[in-house]
Design a protein around this motif. Sequence first.
Motif, short mmCIF file in Angstrom:
data_model
loop_
_atom_site.label_atom_id
_atom_site.label_comp_id
_atom_site.label_asym_id
_atom_site.label_seq_id
_atom_site.Cartn_x
_atom_site.Cartn_y
_atom_site.Cartn_z
N SER A 195 -9.85 6.04 23.00
CA SER A 195 -8.63 5.92 22.21
C SER A 195 -8.09 4.49 22.26
O SER A 195 -7.99 3.90 23.33
N VAL A 196 -7.79 3.94 21.11
CA VAL A 196 -7.15 2.63 20.99
C VAL A 196 -5.87 2.86 20.19
O VAL A 196 -5.91 3.01 18.97
N ALA A 197 -4.77 2.94 20.91
CA ALA A 197 -3.51 3.25 20.24
C ALA A 197 -2.36 2.58 20.99
O ALA A 197 -2.27 2.71 22.21
N PRO A 198 -1.54 1.85 20.33
CA PRO A 198 -1.68 1.51 18.92
C PRO A 198 -2.59 0.31 18.72
O PRO A 198 -2.74 -0.53 19.60
N TYR A 199 -3.21 0.25 17.55
CA TYR A 199 -3.97 -0.91 17.10
C TYR A 199 -3.17 -1.50 15.95
O TYR A 199 -2.99 -0.85 14.92
N TYR A 200 -2.67 -2.71 16.14
CA TYR A 200 -1.78 -3.31 15.14
C TYR A 200 -2.55 -4.04 14.05
O TYR A 200 -3.47 -4.81 14.32
N VAL A 201 -2.15 -3.77 12.82
CA VAL A 201 -2.73 -4.41 11.64
C VAL A 201 -1.59 -5.10 10.89
O VAL A 201 -0.54 -4.49 10.66
N LEU A 202 -1.81 -6.36 10.53
CA LEU A 202 -0.82 -7.12 9.77
C LEU A 202 -1.20 -7.08 8.29
O LEU A 202 -2.31 -7.44 7.92
N GLU A 203 -0.27 -6.62 7.48
CA GLU A 203 -0.50 -6.56 6.03
C GLU A 203 0.33 -7.64 5.36
O GLU A 203 1.56 -7.59 5.37
N TYR A 204 -0.35 -8.66 4.84
CA TYR A 204 0.28 -9.73 4.07
C TYR A 204 -0.19 -9.60 2.62
O TYR A 204 -1.26 -9.03 2.36
N PRO A 205 0.53 -10.21 1.68
CA PRO A 205 -0.06 -10.36 0.35
C PRO A 205 -1.28 -11.28 0.46
O PRO A 205 -1.41 -12.03 1.43
N ASP A 206 -2.17 -11.22 -0.51
CA ASP A 206 -3.28 -12.17 -0.53
C ASP A 206 -2.73 -13.59 -0.64
O ASP A 206 -1.63 -13.81 -1.16
N ASP A 264 8.71 -5.69 5.41
CA ASP A 264 9.64 -6.41 4.55
C ASP A 264 8.85 -7.11 3.46
O ASP A 264 7.66 -6.83 3.29
N ARG A 265 9.47 -8.04 2.74
CA ARG A 265 8.78 -8.67 1.61
C ARG A 265 7.67 -9.62 2.04
O ARG A 265 6.83 -9.99 1.25
N TRP A 266 7.66 -10.05 3.31
CA TRP A 266 6.68 -11.02 3.79
C TRP A 266 5.51 -10.39 4.52
O TRP A 266 4.39 -10.89 4.45
N ILE A 267 5.77 -9.34 5.27
CA ILE A 267 4.74 -8.77 6.14
C ILE A 267 5.04 -7.30 6.40
O ILE A 267 6.20 -6.88 6.42
N ALA A 268 3.98 -6.54 6.62
CA ALA A 268 4.10 -5.18 7.13
C ALA A 268 3.24 -5.11 8.38
O ALA A 268 2.11 -5.60 8.40
N VAL A 269 3.80 -4.52 9.43
CA VAL A 269 3.07 -4.34 10.67
C VAL A 269 2.79 -2.84 10.80
O VAL A 269 3.72 -2.04 10.87
N ARG A 270 1.50 -2.51 10.80
CA ARG A 270 1.07 -1.12 10.85
C ARG A 270 0.48 -0.85 12.22
O ARG A 270 -0.31 -1.63 12.74
N GLY A 311 -3.96 8.53 13.30
CA GLY A 311 -2.58 8.39 12.85
C GLY A 311 -2.29 6.96 12.48
O GLY A 311 -3.01 6.03 12.86
N SER A 312 -1.22 6.79 11.71
CA SER A 312 -0.82 5.46 11.28
C SER A 312 0.66 5.48 10.92
O SER A 312 1.15 6.47 10.36
N ARG A 313 1.36 4.41 11.28
CA ARG A 313 2.78 4.32 10.95
C ARG A 313 3.16 2.84 10.83
O ARG A 313 2.53 1.98 11.44
N TYR A 314 4.17 2.56 10.03
CA TYR A 314 4.68 1.20 9.92
C TYR A 314 5.78 1.00 10.95
O TYR A 314 6.69 1.82 11.07
N VAL A 315 5.66 -0.08 11.71
CA VAL A 315 6.69 -0.41 12.69
C VAL A 315 7.62 -1.50 12.17
O VAL A 315 8.71 -1.71 12.71
N HIS A 316 7.19 -2.18 11.10
CA HIS A 316 8.03 -3.17 10.43
C HIS A 316 7.47 -3.39 9.03
O HIS A 316 6.26 -3.45 8.85
#
Length: 184
Positions: free
Chosen positions: A27-38, A10-16, A3-8
């Motif tokens: 099981s490793v849940a949740p595993y947080y991934v930070l999505e930034y622009p390059d 905005d224009r600067w960052i997405a926390v998945r 499973g996967s969901r966004y917890v935040h």
Amino acid sequence: MTGSRYVHKDRWIAVRADDCVTEDGVSVAPYYVLEYPDWVEIVALDADDNLLLVRQYRHGIADFSIELPAGGMDPSDADPCTAAARELLEETGCAGDMVWVGDARPNASTHANRAHIVLARNVVRVAAPKNDPTERIEPFWVPAAEALRMALAGELDVGMHVGSLLRGLAHAGVVTMTAGGSAA
């Protein structure tokens, strides 16, 4: 991944938050991934191989940091060199001949983006830096050898900038590596 969901987001960052299961069934849940622009990191050298650095306040450490000129890629940027040219001009008022050196992962454990290393040669000041009240940036020049000394001494302490500096200077032929792995 189960499973996967966004917890935040905005224009600067997405926390998945991903729900993962290892090969051993753990099981490793949740595993947080930070999505930034390059990002782009610019190794900017003038005709005499002086390196352009910036000193700027960084809220994350509540102090000033000495870094390479750098910034996020905008969706409108055609490529990393376009983004690097824009960031270099905005932060320092300088321009030069851009060459893409390569990319690196800021933190492969938690970050999904890439940091692109761009070498700028024959850099000169062409305008005043953009006055951005959210970024107080002081550009300054040092000989490339001094920048290398600063990196090795921990005076440039942003890890990905140190790596970009070494790769950029090596690509420019300003720093070479000996057979034993040391810089010359």
